[in-house]
Write an enzyme that holds these catalytic residues in place. Structure first.
Site, PDB file in Angstrom:
ATOM      1  N   HIS A   1       5.789  -3.731   2.494  1.00 55.47           N
ATOM      2  CA  HIS A   1       4.572  -3.008   2.871  1.00 55.47           C
ATOM      3  C   HIS A   1       4.881  -1.507   2.963  1.00 55.47           C
ATOM      4  O   HIS A   1       5.907  -1.124   3.530  1.00 55.47           O
ATOM      5  CB  HIS A   1       4.038  -3.530   4.211  1.00 55.47           C
ATOM      6  CG  HIS A   1       2.768  -2.854   4.617  1.00 55.47           C
ATOM      7  ND1 HIS A   1       1.552  -3.156   4.044  1.00 55.47           N
ATOM      8  CD2 HIS A   1       2.539  -1.841   5.485  1.00 55.47           C
ATOM      9  CE1 HIS A   1       0.626  -2.373   4.555  1.00 55.47           C
ATOM     10  NE2 HIS A   1       1.198  -1.572   5.430  1.00 55.47           N
TER      11      HIS A   1
ATOM     12  N   GLU B   1      10.971   1.602  -1.252  1.00 52.74           N
ATOM     13  CA  GLU B   1      10.558   0.184  -1.344  1.00 52.74           C
ATOM     14  C   GLU B   1      11.495  -0.561  -2.278  1.00 52.74           C
ATOM     15  O   GLU B   1      12.004  -1.640  -1.958  1.00 52.74           O
ATOM     16  CB  GLU B   1       9.117   0.082  -1.872  1.00 52.74           C
ATOM     17  CG  GLU B   1       8.061   0.574  -0.927  1.00 52.74           C
ATOM     18  CD  GLU B   1       6.649   0.283  -1.462  1.00 52.74           C
ATOM     19  OE1 GLU B   1       6.425  -0.761  -2.075  1.00 52.74           O
ATOM     20  OE2 GLU B   1       5.760   1.135  -1.253  1.00 52.74           O
TER      21      GLU B   1
HETATM   22  C1  GAR Z   1       3.457  -1.342  -3.060  1.00 52.46           C
HETATM   23  O1  GAR Z   1       3.394  -0.033  -2.559  1.00 52.46           O
HETATM   24  C2  GAR Z   1       3.508  -2.360  -1.938  1.00 52.46           C
HETATM   25  O2  GAR Z   1       4.272  -1.919  -0.844  1.00 52.46           O
HETATM   26  C3  GAR Z   1       2.055  -2.488  -1.579  1.00 52.46           C
HETATM   27  O3  GAR Z   1       1.388  -2.496  -2.816  1.00 52.46           O
HETATM   28  C4  GAR Z   1       2.146  -1.729  -3.756  1.00 52.46           C
HETATM   29  C5  GAR Z   1       2.396  -2.566  -4.978  1.00 52.46           C
HETATM   30  O4  GAR Z   1       3.053  -1.839  -5.974  1.00 52.46           O
HETATM   31  N1  GAR Z   1       1.796  -3.677  -0.804  1.00 52.46           N
HETATM   32  C6  GAR Z   1       0.914  -3.749   0.181  1.00 52.46           C
HETATM   33  O5  GAR Z   1       0.182  -2.840   0.496  1.00 52.46           O
HETATM   34  C7  GAR Z   1       0.858  -5.096   0.892  1.00 52.46           C
HETATM   35  N2  GAR Z   1       0.092  -5.018   2.084  1.00 52.46           N
HETATM   36  P1  GAR Z   1       3.789  -2.569  -7.143  1.00 52.46           P
HETATM   37  O6  GAR Z   1       2.761  -3.537  -7.744  1.00 52.46           O
HETATM   38  O7  GAR Z   1       4.152  -1.488  -8.110  1.00 52.46           O
HETATM   39  O8  GAR Z   1       4.990  -3.286  -6.586  1.00 52.46           O
END
Ligand code: GAR
Length: 205
Positions: free
Chosen positions: A112, A177
Site C-alpha cells: 500500500h 514499493e
Molecule cells: C501501487 O502504488 C500500490 O501500492 C497501490 O496501487 C499501485 C499499483 O501499481 N495499491 C493500493 O493502493 C492498494 N490499496 P502497480 O499496478 O504498478 O503495481
C-alpha cells in the site's frame, strides 16, 4: 532440498509491483520461488499483458454483478488449481472476503502506498500531500478482511519535499514499493518472522 514456492499475484492495473517481484525472482533476490499465476478482475489491466509477455499464466475473472464471496470463491479455486503457497496483492483494488482470508491464513500480502495506518484507501499519495505530511511512504502487510489493515511486515519512508507533486511523490514511493515488496516476500517465504498480536518481528531460522 528446497521446494519452489508458488506465488499467485492479484492485480487490477499497471502491474509494476508484479514485475518487480518477477524480476527479483529471476535475479535470485527471492530464492526458490516462481510466479505461478497472475489473476485480474480487469480484462484490460496492463499487468495481464505484461504477465503474458513473460509467459506467465494469467486468468481474468470479471467481478461484475457478483457478490464478494461468490467472486472470491472463483479466485480461490484458481489459486488452488495452481497450487499457490503465497498470495501477493499488487494493486488489486478489491476488498477480500473472510472466505478468501481464511483460505490462505497469514499467506496473503499487500503493498500500500502510504505509511499505514495513515491514508488507507484510494489516492494515498494525494492524501498525504494534501494533509501536509512531511514523510510519506509505503507498507507491506498481511491481509485481513479490513481495508489496508493487518499486521505490518515492512515499511519505507520518503521525505515530502516542498516542490513535490502527486506524480513526483508517487514515483519516489513506487521505487520503495518495489524494493520492500521483494524484501517482505523473501522474509515470509523463508519463514523468518513471528507475529505477536499485531507485531511482526524477525527471527533467525
Ligand atoms: C501501487 O502504488 C500500490 O501500492 C497501490 O496501487 C499501485 C499499483 O501499481 N495499491 C493500493 O493502493 C492498494 N490499496 P502497480 O499496478 O504498478 O503495481
Amino acid at each position: 532440498m528446497f521446494m519452489t514456492k508458488r506465488i499467485g499475484v492479484l492485480l487490477s492495473g499497471r502491474g509494476s509491483n508484479f514485475e518487480a517481484l518477477a524480476d527479483s525472482i529471476a535475479a535470485g533476490r527471492i530464492p526458490n520461488a516462481e510466479v505461478a499465476i497472475v489473476v485480474s478482475n480487469r480484462e484490460d489491466a496492463p499487468g495481464i499483458a505484461r504477465a503474458k509477455s513473460r509467459s506467465i499464466a494469467t486468468k481474468v475473472i470479471p467481478s461484475k454483478g457478483l457478490e464478494r464471496e461468490t467472486y472470491d470463491r472463483q479466485v480461490v479455486a484458481v489459486l488452488h488449481e495452481h497450487e499457490v503457497d503465497l498470495v501477493c496483492l499488487a494493486g488489486y483494488m478489491r476488498l477480500l472476503s473472510p472466505y478468501f482470508v481464511t483460505a490462505f491464513p497469514s499467506r496473503i500480502l499487500n503493498i500500500h502506498p502510504s505509511l499505514l495506518p495513515s491514508f488507507p484507501g484510494l489516492e494515498s499519495q494525494k492524501q498525504a500531500l494534501e494533509y501536509g505530511a512531511k514523510f510519506a511512504g509505503c507498507t507491506v502487510h498481511f491481509v485481513d478482511e479490513n481495508l489496508d489493515a493487518g499486521p505490518i511486515i515492512l515499511q519505507a519512508a520518503v521525505p515530502v519535499e516542498d516542490d513535490d507533486t502527486e506524480a513526483s511523490l508517487s514515483e519516489k514511493i513506487l521505487r520503495e514499493e518495489h524494493r520492500i515488496y521483494t524484501e517482505a516476500v523473501k522474509l515470509v517465504l523463508a519463514g523468518q518472522y513471528k507475529i505477536t498480536g499485531r507485531r511482526v518481528t524477525r527471527t533467525e531460522k
